[in-house]
Design a protein around this motif. Structure first.
Motif, PDB file in Angstrom:
ATOM      1  N   ARG A   1     -28.384  -5.352   8.921  1.00  8.98           N
ATOM      2  CA  ARG A   1     -27.690  -6.618   9.203  1.00  8.98           C
ATOM      3  C   ARG A   1     -28.685  -7.729   9.535  1.00  8.98           C
ATOM      4  N   ASP A   2     -29.863  -7.627   8.946  1.00  8.26           N
ATOM      5  CA  ASP A   2     -30.888  -8.643   9.178  1.00  8.26           C
ATOM      6  C   ASP A   2     -30.415 -10.038   8.792  1.00  8.26           C
ATOM      7  N   GLU A   3     -29.680 -10.124   7.690  1.00  2.00           N
ATOM      8  CA  GLU A   3     -29.278 -11.440   7.194  1.00  2.00           C
ATOM      9  C   GLU A   3     -28.328 -12.131   8.163  1.00  2.00           C
ATOM     10  N   GLU A   4     -27.455 -11.359   8.825  1.00  2.57           N
ATOM     11  CA  GLU A   4     -26.549 -11.947   9.806  1.00  2.57           C
ATOM     12  C   GLU A   4     -27.327 -12.525  10.981  1.00  2.57           C
ATOM     13  N   ALA A   5     -28.313 -11.764  11.462  1.00  2.00           N
ATOM     14  CA  ALA A   5     -29.130 -12.245  12.579  1.00  2.00           C
ATOM     15  C   ALA A   5     -29.950 -13.458  12.169  1.00  2.00           C
TER      16      ALA A   5
ATOM     17  N   LEU B   1     -27.836 -16.627  12.163  1.00  2.00           N
ATOM     18  CA  LEU B   1     -27.579 -17.131  13.515  1.00  2.00           C
ATOM     19  C   LEU B   1     -28.809 -17.831  14.088  1.00  2.00           C
ATOM     20  N   LEU B   2     -29.985 -17.244  13.852  1.00  2.00           N
ATOM     21  CA  LEU B   2     -31.218 -17.849  14.356  1.00  2.00           C
ATOM     22  C   LEU B   2     -31.519 -19.168  13.644  1.00  2.00           C
ATOM     23  N   THR B   3     -31.292 -19.198  12.330  1.00  2.70           N
ATOM     24  CA  THR B   3     -31.532 -20.433  11.578  1.00  2.70           C
ATOM     25  C   THR B   3     -30.615 -21.546  12.064  1.00  2.70           C
ATOM     26  N   THR B   4     -29.366 -21.212  12.333  1.00  4.96           N
ATOM     27  CA  THR B   4     -28.421 -22.202  12.862  1.00  4.96           C
ATOM     28  C   THR B   4     -28.900 -22.748  14.192  1.00  4.96           C
ATOM     29  N   ARG B   5     -29.408 -21.877  15.039  1.00  7.46           N
ATOM     30  CA  ARG B   5     -29.907 -22.332  16.345  1.00  7.46           C
ATOM     31  C   ARG B   5     -31.136 -23.224  16.177  1.00  7.46           C
TER      32      ARG B   5
ATOM     33  N   GLY C   1     -40.110 -17.604  15.848  1.00  7.58           N
ATOM     34  CA  GLY C   1     -40.872 -16.361  15.849  1.00  7.58           C
ATOM     35  C   GLY C   1     -39.995 -15.154  15.545  1.00  7.58           C
ATOM     36  N   LEU C   2     -38.788 -15.129  16.096  1.00  9.87           N
ATOM     37  CA  LEU C   2     -37.871 -14.025  15.818  1.00  9.87           C
ATOM     38  C   LEU C   2     -37.409 -14.050  14.364  1.00  9.87           C
ATOM     39  N   LEU C   3     -37.158 -15.257  13.853  1.00  3.57           N
ATOM     40  CA  LEU C   3     -36.783 -15.379  12.440  1.00  3.57           C
ATOM     41  C   LEU C   3     -37.922 -14.905  11.545  1.00  3.57           C
ATOM     42  N   ALA C   4     -39.156 -15.242  11.926  1.00  2.00           N
ATOM     43  CA  ALA C   4     -40.313 -14.794  11.145  1.00  2.00           C
ATOM     44  C   ALA C   4     -40.404 -13.272  11.124  1.00  2.00           C
ATOM     45  N   THR C   5     -40.092 -12.617  12.239  1.00  2.00           N
ATOM     46  CA  THR C   5     -40.105 -11.153  12.299  1.00  2.00           C
ATOM     47  C   THR C   5     -39.118 -10.556  11.309  1.00  2.00           C
ATOM     48  N   ILE C   6     -37.934 -11.150  11.240  1.00  3.84           N
ATOM     49  CA  ILE C   6     -36.928 -10.654  10.301  1.00  3.84           C
ATOM     50  C   ILE C   6     -37.383 -10.863   8.862  1.00  3.84           C
ATOM     51  N   ARG C   7     -37.889 -12.057   8.564  1.00  7.77           N
ATOM     52  CA  ARG C   7     -38.296 -12.348   7.187  1.00  7.77           C
ATOM     53  C   ARG C   7     -39.465 -11.467   6.756  1.00  7.77           C
ATOM     54  N   GLU C   8     -40.389 -11.198   7.667  1.00  8.16           N
ATOM     55  CA  GLU C   8     -41.507 -10.318   7.324  1.00  8.16           C
ATOM     56  C   GLU C   8     -41.007  -8.905   7.055  1.00  8.16           C
ATOM     57  N   ARG C   9     -40.017  -8.474   7.819  1.00 10.07           N
ATOM     58  CA  ARG C   9     -39.440  -7.151   7.604  1.00 10.07           C
ATOM     59  C   ARG C   9     -38.730  -7.081   6.259  1.00 10.07           C
ATOM     60  N   GLN C  10     -38.162  -8.196   5.831  1.00  7.25           N
ATOM     61  CA  GLN C  10     -37.478  -8.255   4.535  1.00  7.25           C
ATOM     62  C   GLN C  10     -38.441  -8.464   3.376  1.00  7.25           C
ATOM     63  N   GLY C  11     -39.708  -8.735   3.708  1.00  8.55           N
ATOM     64  CA  GLY C  11     -40.680  -9.008   2.657  1.00  8.55           C
ATOM     65  C   GLY C  11     -40.577 -10.398   2.092  1.00  8.55           C
TER      66      GLY C  11
ATOM     67  N   LEU D   1     -36.919 -21.936   4.931  1.00 10.84           N
ATOM     68  CA  LEU D   1     -36.153 -21.022   5.755  1.00 10.84           C
ATOM     69  C   LEU D   1     -35.743 -21.667   7.069  1.00 10.84           C
ATOM     70  N   VAL D   2     -36.345 -22.783   7.403  1.00 12.89           N
ATOM     71  CA  VAL D   2     -36.019 -23.472   8.640  1.00 12.89           C
ATOM     72  C   VAL D   2     -35.234 -24.737   8.373  1.00 12.89           C
ATOM     73  N   SER D   3     -35.582 -25.452   7.330  1.00 12.73           N
ATOM     74  CA  SER D   3     -34.900 -26.693   7.003  1.00 12.73           C
ATOM     75  C   SER D   3     -34.336 -26.612   5.593  1.00 12.73           C
ATOM     76  N   PRO D   4     -33.037 -26.807   5.384  1.00  9.34           N
ATOM     77  CA  PRO D   4     -32.452 -26.668   4.056  1.00  9.34           C
ATOM     78  C   PRO D   4     -32.824 -27.798   3.111  1.00  9.34           C
ATOM     79  N   THR D   5     -33.312 -28.935   3.636  1.00 10.58           N
ATOM     80  CA  THR D   5     -33.667 -30.060   2.786  1.00 10.58           C
ATOM     81  C   THR D   5     -35.083 -30.523   3.114  1.00 10.58           C
ATOM     82  N   PRO D   6     -36.118 -29.766   2.696  1.00 10.00           N
ATOM     83  CA  PRO D   6     -37.488 -30.122   3.032  1.00 10.00           C
ATOM     84  C   PRO D   6     -37.907 -31.429   2.376  1.00 10.00           C
ATOM     85  N   GLN D   7     -38.674 -32.215   3.113  1.00  9.06           N
ATOM     86  CA  GLN D   7     -39.231 -33.462   2.604  1.00  9.06           C
ATOM     87  C   GLN D   7     -40.708 -33.484   2.965  1.00  9.06           C
TER      88      GLN D   7
END
Length: 292
Positions: A152-156, A159-163, A186-196, A203-209
């Motif tokens: 359930r990494d994607e669910e977590a 939630l972290l991205t929303t925060r 940092g917690l989001l980075a841990t999940i993404r690294e685990r997902q490869g 991953l942090v901003s949906p509209t990068p500029q």
């Protein structure tokens, strides 16, 4: 015995036999002294004596030593009982011990209970308990630990991205109880690294500029971006006219440094702490006086 008094004495090491002395007594063969003192409120003696009994396979006696302390509701003693039971393979008893204390509302009980469930094949149940508490720092850390096994990494991560996107610290650490945006990244980075998956600005901003979002991205994420961009550039000259170059950390360096062929990668870490692009300095190995 009183839980508050026990907690105060063990935290401050006052009014009790300190653990260093207990270890010294055991090393010199004074086990009888430790056994004698284990009863009248000397927690470190009780803990050491229970450990010795557990090593000898005397489970009932070991639990009897800790029982008076756990009966006060003191969290440290409850954890000790649960760890002894878990070590003996009495998993259901350990879970019930922590669950009963959690029902009384101890702040650390939920994360301990969730981790205990996850360690013994109940990661789904553990994740379900923790997901509603993703906004709490200590519980979010436990959540990141258990969601991998539950799938359930994607669910977590959602939630972290929303925060990360919504939270703005106004008076850290009091405004968010220590769970600031950097910690969430940092917690989001841990999940993404685990997902490869690489941690990128998307991953942090949906509209990068270009430029400005990099400087307003949380510091920990900027560190990842800085290392990523420096590694990708290597020793080749940086050309800010290249497509996509404006969205890199390197674009924050002065244009006079674009032709420098050897740039120290670690220097980008220093640069990302600067709050305003106007104050960014280059870190060339051979700086040009007056220009770099």
């Amino acid at each position: 015995m009183d839980a508050a008094d026990l907690d105060h004495r063990t935290r401050t090491r006052s009014g009790c036999i300190p653990p260093e002395l207990v270890v010294r007594l055991l090393e010199r063969g004074h086990t009888a002294v430790v056994e004698e003192q284990a009863g009248p409120g000397e927690w470190f003696c009780a803990q050491a004596w229970a450990g010795l009994l557990a090593e000898q396979g005397r489970q009932t006696q070991a639990l009897e030593v800790i029982a008076p302390y756990a009966a006060t509701g003191w969290w440290t003693a409850v954890v000790e009982v649960a760890e002894l039971l878990e070590g003996w393979g009495r998993i259901e008893e350990a879970i019930e011990t922590v669950r009963a204390r959690m029902a009384l509302g101890h702040p650390d009980a939920l994360q301990h209970y969730a981790r205990l469930l996850a360690r013994h094949g109940r990661a789904q149940e553990s994740s379900t308990l923790l997901l509603p508490h993703a906004g709490d720092g200590s519980l979010a850390r436990a959540l990141v630990e258990v969601t991998g096994a539950a799938g359930r990494d994607e669910e977590a991560a959602e939630l972290l991205t929303t925060r990360i996107q919504a939270h703005r610290c106004s008076d850290f650490p009091w405004c968010c109880r220590g769970f600031d945006t950097d910690t969430a990244v940092g917690l989001l980075a841990t999940i993404r690294e685990r997902q490869g998956k690489p941690l990128t600005r998307r991953l942090v901003s949906p509209t990068p500029q270009p430029l400005k979002p990099i400087m307003t991205t949380p510091r920990r994420c900027r560190r990842h971006l800085a290392h990523r961009d420096a590694a990708a550039q290597g020793d080749t000259p940086f050309d800010r006219r290249t497509p996509g170059a404006a969205a890199t950390v390197l674009a924050l360096l002065p244009a006079t440094c674009d032709t420098r062929r050897s740039v120290r990668a670690g220097a980008w870490c220093r640069m990302i702490h600067v709050p305003d692009a106007r104050h960014v300095r280059s870190r060339c190995i051979r700086p040009v006086p007056g220009r770099c």
